[in-house]
Design a protein around this motif. Sequence first.
Motif, PDB file in Angstrom:
ATOM      1  N   VAL A 232       0.842  -1.200   0.000  1.00  0.00           N
ATOM      2  CA  VAL A 232       0.000   0.000   0.000  1.00  0.00           C
ATOM      3  C   VAL A 232       0.875   1.247   0.000  1.00  0.00           C
TER       4      VAL A 232
ATOM      5  N   LEU B 279      -1.350  -1.393  -5.241  1.00  0.00           N
ATOM      6  CA  LEU B 279      -2.611  -1.817  -4.648  1.00  0.00           C
ATOM      7  C   LEU B 279      -3.075  -3.198  -5.095  1.00  0.00           C
TER       8      LEU B 279
ATOM      9  N   CYS C 286      -8.181  -0.946   0.296  1.00  0.00           N
ATOM     10  CA  CYS C 286      -8.027  -1.172  -1.146  1.00  0.00           C
ATOM     11  C   CYS C 286      -9.361  -0.964  -1.870  1.00  0.00           C
TER      12      CYS C 286
END
Length: 357
Positions: A210, A215, A242
């Motif tokens: 992250v 992602l 996410c």
Amino acid sequence: MARPQFEDGNSGLRFLFSAKPLLTVALLLALPAFVHAQQKELPVPDKPTRVFTVQGQVSLPEGMPAGQILVTLINREGVPRQTYTTEHGRFEFPVIPEGSYTLSAKSISDSNLVSESVDTDTNRTATGDLNVNLILRRESNTVGSSKSPEVLTTAEAEQKVPREARQAFKEGLKFRRDHQPDKALVRYSRAVELYSEYFQALAERGDLFVLQRKLPEAAADFARALKINPQYGPALRGAGYCKLESGEFAEAIEYLQKATTAEPNNANTYLLLGIAHLELDHREAARLTLFKALSFNSQHESRAYIYLGKLYAREHLFKDAADQLQRYLEANPTASDAAEIKEIESEWRAQAATTAP
């Protein structure tokens, strides 16, 4: 002129500020003008006592549900009620009169696993259900303790994590604390290679992805961790983040709500949950969760002031909206977006002046 937007410096989230009209409906009630002088006044019945269901979940220190745990509820007169959690860690006290209560939990099989006492009140819910979550903590017991120091947590002991994998995980944690994310990533990956069911290492690696704005890789790690342990708080929070980044707000709320159950004391989870609710215009839910995030007095979660400002602006409460931005600036005077936020604060104060009665 383009609308200003904010970027969360830690997560990269961008949200536009917009205001929607708030419709107010006034209901007028009329009383009869005259009552016959000889008519007897009808007796007023006693107000019925409201009853509630106090429910929630008990979790192990690592976030897993704790089954067959004794939960105690005590009212303000000191009268206790007790029940046991299900195999999924859930408990319920039905038909509880309104009032203040204290809840706690403890393991019958392991006297060192206990929760802190939590005070609650039925005034905190607008429905008939009051949710309280409890996390067990392991109390140290040095007298006669023969527990091996290699066993870090209950979950790891149950997983039988190989010593080399556990060591790699520890090294990854150390490198991350020392601000060496690349080295931490290598060690987390090594821990997963050595033990593919290591959900803690998967969640930590997901967090690093992250931070690196990878992602898809992060979401994959969080999904793997949750397949192994569906109740693991860090993985639930990561998966929710996410989804939030990808604009899947309903799915984000689902993950983040579960994360608050697994880790009810994590301020960041409430901040993210509040943002997700705000994006779907769930105003009351957003208000509650954003205030909850602020209740932890964490500087990073002070960004909740920004989103509360957006919420008040939607309701045309521009003075309140500007006050929220002022609180954020007071908590973060050197923030990188301070000038931009100050400009919006000034605009909202100008709007408040023009709409004042």
